[in-house]
Design an enzyme around this catalytic site. Structure first.
Site, PDB file in Angstrom:
ATOM      1  N   ASP A   1       0.842  -1.200   0.000  1.00  0.00           N
ATOM      2  CA  ASP A   1       0.000   0.000   0.000  1.00  0.00           C
ATOM      3  C   ASP A   1       0.878   1.251   0.000  1.00  0.00           C
ATOM      4  OD1 ASP A   1      -2.169  -1.667   0.203  1.00  0.00           O
ATOM      5  OD2 ASP A   1      -2.376  -1.423   2.378  1.00  0.00           O
TER       6      ASP A   1
HETATM    7  N1  URA Z   1      -1.354  -5.835   3.978  1.00  0.00           N
HETATM    8  C1  URA Z   1      -1.829  -4.581   3.938  1.00  0.00           C
HETATM    9  O1  URA Z   1      -2.866  -4.292   4.491  1.00  0.00           O
HETATM   10  N2  URA Z   1      -1.119  -3.650   3.267  1.00  0.00           N
HETATM   11  C2  URA Z   1       0.067  -3.909   2.664  1.00  0.00           C
HETATM   12  O2  URA Z   1       0.686  -3.013   2.084  1.00  0.00           O
HETATM   13  C3  URA Z   1       0.543  -5.220   2.718  1.00  0.00           C
HETATM   14  C4  URA Z   1      -0.175  -6.178   3.385  1.00  0.00           C
END
Ligand code: URA
Length: 238
Positions: free
Chosen positions: A101
């Site tokens: 993310d």
């Molecule tokens: N899980 C999440 O919620 N975000 C990420 O970036 C990776 C795993």
């Protein structure tokens, strides 16, 4: 392999740029000036361009400590991507392995090896990914149990069992190991337990660990040993 392909694969320049370098007499093979772009070379030949040694590589493998604020994509009209951190010369070939993310930091593998990417990311291959996380509220043994059993969200999304190790000195901090990569997976898992993830950092993918000396935004090429770890994983999967 042709000399111009060797040089272009090593990112000395585009195929037409390296042909010009050869014609200008700037390329030497085993100490001799090369003049023919189609000349055959192999791994044992010593190739130099402008006096600098050129090492042949069929692929690039970088470990990036992803900073927050960049999206995991190859290009975007509006937002900065993780590839914007790389020199333009090689950027076009590269892509990130998997997705973090925008606000997640930590280990992101950047490569041009599509086969390896598939092997590490295919859901059926169950590669462990470890993350450090902080939540807005304390986590407890019920969370550990719920994750260990495999969480099912109210919309029916089922997550495979995950290992949550809570830091006993700070119960808002934990390391979680998952072996799948669903959209916002960790945030959604914690939210289902009534907690918001306020910090998320990926520590490892399979046997590949984030180099602690890399600051956020820094990257380096994988070492021979690290590459072997990835390839060992690859041969175990085949
Ligand atoms: N899980 C999440 O919620 N975000 C990420 O970036 C990776 C795993």
């Amino acid at each position: 392999m042709r000399l111009d392909k060797y040089l272009a694969d090593a990112c000395v320049g585009s195929r037409s740029q390296v042909k010009q370098l050869i014609r200008k007499g700037l390329v030497r093979v085993n100490g001799n000036k090369a003049s023919d772009p189609s000349m055959a070379v192999n791994d044992h030949d010593t190739v130099e361009c402008n006096g600098d040694p050129v090492t042949y590589r069929d692929h690039f493998y970088f470990m990036l400590n992803k900073p927050g604020g960049l999206i995991t994509a190859t290009e975007d009209d509006k937002q900065e991507t993780v590839l914007d951190l790389f020199p333009e010369k090689i950027r076009k070939k590269l892509f990130p392995v998997g997705r973090l993310d925008k606000d997640t930091v930590g280990l992101l593998l950047i490569t041009d090896d599509g086969a390896l990417c598939h092997e590490l990311m295919a859901p059926s291959h169950h590669v462990d990914k470890r993350y450090l996380l902080c939540t807005d509220k304390p986590m407890d043994e019920d969370d550990v149990k719920a994750f260990g059993e495999g969480l099912v969200l109210s919309d029916g999304t089922a997550f495979k069992p995950a290992v949550l190790e809570i830091d006993l000195d700070d119960v808002c901090k934990a390391v979680i190991t998952i072996n799948e990569g669903k959209y916002h997976q960790i945030k959604r898992m914690l939210l289902a337990r009534g907690k918001e993830v306020i910090y998320l950092k990926r520590l490892s993918v399979g046997a590949l660990e984030l180099d602690g000396s890399l600051s956020e935004g820094e990257y380096r090429e994988l070492s021979e040993e690290e590459l072997q770890l990835l390839h060992k994983k690859r041969s175990n999967l085949l």
